[in-house]
Design a protein around this motif. Structure first.
Motif, PDB file in Angstrom:
ATOM      1  N   ALA A   1       0.827  -1.205   0.000  1.00 20.33           N
ATOM      2  CA  ALA A   1       0.000   0.000   0.000  1.00 20.33           C
ATOM      3  C   ALA A   1       0.863   1.258   0.000  1.00 20.33           C
ATOM      4  O   ALA A   1       0.608   2.203  -0.744  1.00 20.33           O
TER       5      ALA A   1
ATOM      6  N   GLU B   1       0.780   3.948  -3.012  1.00 23.45           N
ATOM      7  CA  GLU B   1       0.356   5.320  -2.711  1.00 23.45           C
ATOM      8  C   GLU B   1       1.437   6.319  -3.148  1.00 23.45           C
ATOM      9  O   GLU B   1       1.136   7.374  -3.705  1.00 23.45           O
TER      10      GLU B   1
ATOM     11  N   LYS C   1      -8.825   3.750  -1.776  1.00 18.96           N
ATOM     12  CA  LYS C   1      -8.848   3.394  -3.195  1.00 18.96           C
ATOM     13  C   LYS C   1      -9.882   4.183  -3.988  1.00 18.96           C
ATOM     14  O   LYS C   1      -9.585   4.726  -5.059  1.00 18.96           O
ATOM     15  N   ARG C   2     -11.099   4.252  -3.484  1.00 20.87           N
ATOM     16  CA  ARG C   2     -12.169   4.899  -4.253  1.00 20.87           C
ATOM     17  C   ARG C   2     -11.896   6.380  -4.520  1.00 20.87           C
ATOM     18  O   ARG C   2     -11.954   6.817  -5.669  1.00 20.87           O
TER      19      ARG C   2
ATOM     20  N   VAL D   1      -8.688   6.703  -6.990  1.00 19.51           N
ATOM     21  CA  VAL D   1      -8.963   6.330  -8.383  1.00 19.51           C
ATOM     22  C   VAL D   1      -9.905   7.333  -9.026  1.00 19.51           C
ATOM     23  O   VAL D   1      -9.675   7.804 -10.155  1.00 19.51           O
TER      24      VAL D   1
ATOM     25  N   ALA E   1      -3.407   3.327  -9.515  1.00 11.56           N
ATOM     26  CA  ALA E   1      -4.206   3.275  -8.287  1.00 11.56           C
ATOM     27  C   ALA E   1      -5.235   2.143  -8.344  1.00 11.56           C
ATOM     28  O   ALA E   1      -5.433   1.425  -7.354  1.00 11.56           O
ATOM     29  N   PHE E   2      -5.877   1.975  -9.488  1.00 11.43           N
ATOM     30  CA  PHE E   2      -6.901   0.941  -9.627  1.00 11.43           C
ATOM     31  C   PHE E   2      -6.304  -0.459  -9.474  1.00 11.43           C
ATOM     32  O   PHE E   2      -6.883  -1.336  -8.817  1.00 11.43           O
TER      33      PHE E   2
ATOM     34  N   LEU F   1      -3.931  -0.419  -5.500  1.00 11.55           N
ATOM     35  CA  LEU F   1      -4.509  -0.186  -4.171  1.00 11.55           C
ATOM     36  C   LEU F   1      -5.587  -1.214  -3.867  1.00 11.55           C
ATOM     37  O   LEU F   1      -6.287  -1.688  -4.761  1.00 11.55           O
ATOM     38  N   GLN F   2      -5.731  -1.546  -2.587  1.00 11.33           N
ATOM     39  CA  GLN F   2      -6.734  -2.512  -2.164  1.00 11.33           C
ATOM     40  C   GLN F   2      -7.971  -1.792  -1.655  1.00 11.33           C
ATOM     41  O   GLN F   2      -7.892  -0.697  -1.100  1.00 11.33           O
ATOM     42  N   ARG F   3      -9.117  -2.430  -1.845  1.00  5.68           N
ATOM     43  CA  ARG F   3     -10.371  -1.850  -1.367  1.00  5.68           C
ATOM     44  C   ARG F   3     -10.465  -1.975   0.146  1.00  5.68           C
ATOM     45  O   ARG F   3      -9.794  -2.778   0.771  1.00  5.68           O
TER      46      ARG F   3
END
Length: 519
Positions: A269, A273, A334-335, A338, A492-493, A496-498
């Motif tokens: 992460a 980032e 993440k959201r 992205v 990022a998509f 990165l983890q949700r």
């Protein structure tokens, strides 16, 4: 009514306000000087090389010394470093404002701009670490959204403030930092933030390697516009700088008490980032410079008017930053990251399509859209990266993150600046040849035009073909920015983890309580 308090018993919002005032100077000075460049160059008689370094010495110093500042904060004490950084920054600002005319001017202002950067590098990691340690993980997103939202907004306000202060005297753009510094020191004294730190040896070998590597690599890109890519010094400078950075990484892995714990990048992460932040910062700081230049040259606006234009970017940024911070607290990074990168890419792409129309009314909300995208992603990405560090390494993690950000911003300015000048030179040459000027004479005239600093403040005094040619070079830069942010969205998509990050302290308590309690 219950007032949230920090570790020292003071209201947390007072600690946050103190840190925002402290770092606000560093953000304002990333962009405020760009507006005043024509006046500074005229009054002090600086060369084009000198005026470029007056702008970029600050960012370069920040990039080279941020890791040192973060390490220093974690080993000596965060509050001490904030106070020292504020005092050093204010003193250097005063000296910049006192730059004498004559032969000393160029060396004087470049030197004290670099000292400003050193003050910022000492202050910023310590200030961010204080905010991170003052707020628990679940409240950190809102706090840092405000922190980065105000700070990022001040980056946008820099050109506006600079434009109006320059109409009085360009020296005021530096002197304005002094009252801000005094307010910051008073708030630090009142709030008395308390954080934990650990004494440790300082890695001066690592400091020499990273400072030299950053300086040489950025120097090569910056000088390419002046020396030309055919000059062997450009390749040697860039290559030597990058080699020193590789050596720095290898040396740090074998150092007992390193300046930068590069193994932290094994945290997926944290790695992603920082990748996203690095890619985005190739765009974020440069957009203020190119936006200001486009407004003054392409649109023929005054310094004050061109600063106001960038308020649309700030409007989008500061609103989206608050939403992004809340999204981080509720569902993770993440959201918003992205979404922000994608929105910014779309905003820059649509903005690029309108700049050659030379009508800002058709661009203003596209500028705001690009700013909103940056607002959504910048705070959450920075916050999530720092959250990956242990409590005693927040300053160090901030130092790493800010090193990545400022190094990327310096590279972005240098690379996009080279592209912009090259494009402008090519188009002006073609325009002059089309008007009947011999090619050699046209190329020489285009070279002079492409190296000029800023606009004249009046659309009437700038030939229409120059304004249009500059707009086309700006369009190229904005398209590159759009592509850069699209790459950031993809990284990022995929990387990165949700989901929301777990608090290590809460996980430890749950584990100690047993399976039933944890459930």
């Amino acid at each position: 009514m219950t007032v949230a308090v920090g570790s020292g018993g003071r209201p947390k919002y007072l600690v946050l306000a103190a840190m925002i005032f402290a770092v606000s100077m560093t953000f304002i000075d990333q962009t405020i000087v760009s507006i005043a460049v024509p006046e500074i160059q005229r009054e002090l008689g600086l060369s084009n090389t000198g005026v470029q370094w007056a702008v970029n010495a600050y960012l370069l110093s920040l990039a080279a010394l941020f890791a040192f500042g973060g390490r220093l904060a974690d080993t000596v004490g965060h509050r001490k470093m904030v106070v020292l950084g504020v005092v050093l920054f204010a003193a250097a600002s005063a000296m910049c404002g006192l730059t004498p005319k004559g032969s000393l001017a160029e060396a004087w202002i470049v030197t004290f701009r670099a000292v400003q950067g050193a003050g910022g590098a000492i202050m910023f990691p310590a200030a961010l670490a204080i905010v991170v340690q003052t707020y628990p993980l679940r409240e950190r997103g809102k706090a840092l959204a405000l922190f980065f939202g105000v700070a990022g907004g001040l980056t946008a306000i820099g050109p506006v403030l600079g434009g109006y202060l320059t109409e009085w005297t360009w020296r005021a753009i530096f002197w304005v930092n002094i009252p801000v510094a005094l307010i910051a020191l008073v708030l630090v004294f009142i709030s008395k933030p308390e954080t934990e730190h650990r004494p440790a040896r300082m890695d001066y070998r690592g400091l020499a390697l990273i400072a030299s590597g950053v300086a040489l690599s950025v120097f090569g890109f910056q000088q390419a516009t002046i020396w030309g890519w055919s000059n062997p010094g450009i390749g040697i400078s860039i290559g030597a700088g990058l080699l020193l950075l590789v050596v720095f990484v290898q040396v740090e892995r074998r150092t007992e008490s390193p300046l930068m714990k590069v193994d932290i990048f094994r945290n997926r992460a944290f790695l992603f980032e920082n990748l996203v932040l690095g890619i985005a910062m190739l765009v974020f700081i440069p957009v203020f410079f190119f936006g200001s230049e486009y407004a003054q040259i392409g649109l023929g606006k005054s310094a004050g008017e061109s600063g106001v234009i960038l308020l649309y970017f700030f409007l989008g940024f500061v609103v989206a930053a608050q939403i992004g911070g809340r999204m981080l607290d509720k569902g993770g990074a993440k959201r918003p990251v992205v979404l922000g990168c994608a929105l910014s890419a779309v905003g820059f792409y649509l903005w690029a399509g309108k700049v050659t129309g030379l009508d800002f009314n058709a661009q203003q909300w596209l500028v705001a859209l690009a700013g909103a995208g940056m607002g959504f992603m910048l705070g959450p990405a920075s916050t999530d990266a720092v959250n990956r560090a242990s409590m005693l390494s927040y300053g160090e993690a901030t130092g790493i993150t800010q090193t990545v950000r400022n190094y990327a911003a310096s590279l972005g300015l240098a690379i996009l600046g080279t592209i912009s000048v090259s494009q402008f030179h090519s188009r002006v040459t073609s325009s002059l040849v089309a008007m009947g000027m011999p090619k050699g004479q046209a190329a020489a005239q285009a070279a002079r035009d492409s190296q000029s600093q800023g606009g004249t403040g009046s659309a009437v005094t700038i030939p229409h073909f120059i304004r249009l040619d500059f707009a086309y070079s700006t369009r190229t830069v904005l398209y590159i920015m759009a592509g850069t942010m699209a790459v950031a969205a993809v990284v990022a998509f995929l990387g990165l983890q949700r989901g929301r990050q777990a608090d290590p302290a809460e996980e430890a308590e749950s584990a100690a309580a047993g399976p039933g309690k944890a459930a």
